[in-house]
Design a protein around this motif. Sequence first.
Motif, short mmCIF file in Angstrom:
data_model
loop_
_atom_site.label_atom_id
_atom_site.label_comp_id
_atom_site.label_asym_id
_atom_site.label_seq_id
_atom_site.Cartn_x
_atom_site.Cartn_y
_atom_site.Cartn_z
N UNK A 29 60.29 13.12 -15.69
CA UNK A 29 61.41 12.22 -15.87
C UNK A 29 60.86 10.81 -16.02
N UNK A 30 61.16 10.16 -17.15
CA UNK A 30 60.68 8.80 -17.40
C UNK A 30 61.56 7.79 -16.69
N UNK A 31 61.01 6.61 -16.46
CA UNK A 31 61.74 5.49 -15.87
C UNK A 31 61.79 4.36 -16.88
N UNK A 32 62.87 3.57 -16.85
CA UNK A 32 63.08 2.59 -17.89
C UNK A 32 63.28 1.15 -17.41
N UNK A 33 62.83 0.78 -16.23
CA UNK A 33 62.88 -0.61 -15.78
C UNK A 33 64.28 -1.18 -15.71
N UNK A 34 65.11 -0.68 -14.83
CA UNK A 34 66.51 -1.07 -14.72
C UNK A 34 66.70 -2.29 -13.84
N UNK A 35 67.81 -3.01 -14.06
CA UNK A 35 68.15 -4.09 -13.14
C UNK A 35 68.70 -3.47 -11.86
N UNK A 36 68.94 -4.28 -10.85
CA UNK A 36 69.34 -3.77 -9.54
C UNK A 36 70.64 -2.98 -9.58
N UNK A 37 71.63 -3.45 -10.32
CA UNK A 37 72.92 -2.76 -10.39
C UNK A 37 72.78 -1.40 -11.06
N UNK A 38 72.06 -1.33 -12.18
CA UNK A 38 71.87 -0.06 -12.87
C UNK A 38 71.02 0.89 -12.02
N UNK A 39 70.02 0.37 -11.34
CA UNK A 39 69.18 1.19 -10.47
C UNK A 39 70.05 1.83 -9.38
N UNK A 40 70.91 1.03 -8.76
CA UNK A 40 71.77 1.55 -7.69
C UNK A 40 72.73 2.61 -8.22
N UNK A 52 72.64 23.45 -9.26
CA UNK A 52 72.65 24.36 -10.40
C UNK A 52 73.40 23.66 -11.53
N UNK A 53 72.83 23.68 -12.74
CA UNK A 53 73.46 23.08 -13.91
C UNK A 53 73.36 24.07 -15.06
N UNK A 54 74.48 24.36 -15.70
CA UNK A 54 74.52 25.29 -16.83
C UNK A 54 73.86 26.63 -16.47
N UNK A 55 74.15 27.08 -15.26
CA UNK A 55 73.62 28.35 -14.72
C UNK A 55 72.11 28.34 -14.51
N UNK A 56 71.49 27.16 -14.47
CA UNK A 56 70.05 27.04 -14.24
C UNK A 56 69.84 26.34 -12.90
N UNK A 57 68.91 26.87 -12.09
CA UNK A 57 68.59 26.27 -10.80
C UNK A 57 67.72 25.04 -10.96
N UNK A 58 67.90 24.09 -10.07
CA UNK A 58 67.08 22.88 -10.08
C UNK A 58 65.62 23.24 -9.82
N UNK A 59 64.73 22.55 -10.51
CA UNK A 59 63.28 22.73 -10.34
C UNK A 59 62.65 21.39 -9.98
N UNK A 60 61.45 21.44 -9.46
CA UNK A 60 60.75 20.20 -9.12
C UNK A 60 60.39 19.44 -10.39
N UNK A 61 60.32 18.10 -10.25
CA UNK A 61 59.98 17.23 -11.37
C UNK A 61 58.87 16.27 -10.97
N UNK A 62 58.19 15.77 -11.97
CA UNK A 62 57.28 14.64 -11.81
C UNK A 62 57.98 13.46 -12.47
N UNK A 63 57.65 12.27 -12.03
CA UNK A 63 58.27 11.11 -12.65
C UNK A 63 57.50 9.86 -12.37
N UNK A 64 57.82 8.82 -13.14
CA UNK A 64 57.11 7.56 -12.99
C UNK A 64 57.95 6.52 -12.27
N UNK A 65 59.02 6.92 -11.64
CA UNK A 65 59.84 6.00 -10.87
C UNK A 65 59.89 6.43 -9.42
#
Length: 164
Positions: A29-40, A52-65
Amino acid sequence: MTLRSRGVALGAAVGSLSLVAGCSGDPEIASYGLDDADQAACEAFVADLPAVLADEDEVEVDGDGDPVLGAAYGDPAITVTCGVPTPDGFDQTSSCEVADGVGWYVAPEAFDDQDADVVLTAAGYRPAVAVEVPGELRPDAPAAAIAELAALVEQHLTLEQRCS
């Protein structure tokens, strides 16, 4: 700790919504440098994402935020990313797929190839949310995912420009 709160900072390339395998093979999951309001707003949105989304279970992610502002579901993964840039091609005249009152922009060329990956973006909201669905999960997963996320988009994000 939830899967959404266990992202590992990797220093990913900003600006790409493509699924990129990190060192562990988890969706990124990428991060896009948000302001404080958007971050919150994104943090609140992500905290309420379903297991669960669209019948798929959540999986672990890597990210830069920190925290990671998104989640992934299944293998191949459907990714949900909050705080993305407005997609190229989206403007006041854009048509969108509407699910439960929320408009999702899809690049016109994505409609032609039902086997291709597709990105659906709630681009009229601030911050914007993108859902990337692998082609092998089309045609059903995109519609299911955006319908399931519509209430969260309306609850946590601010409508700035309606599309239909």
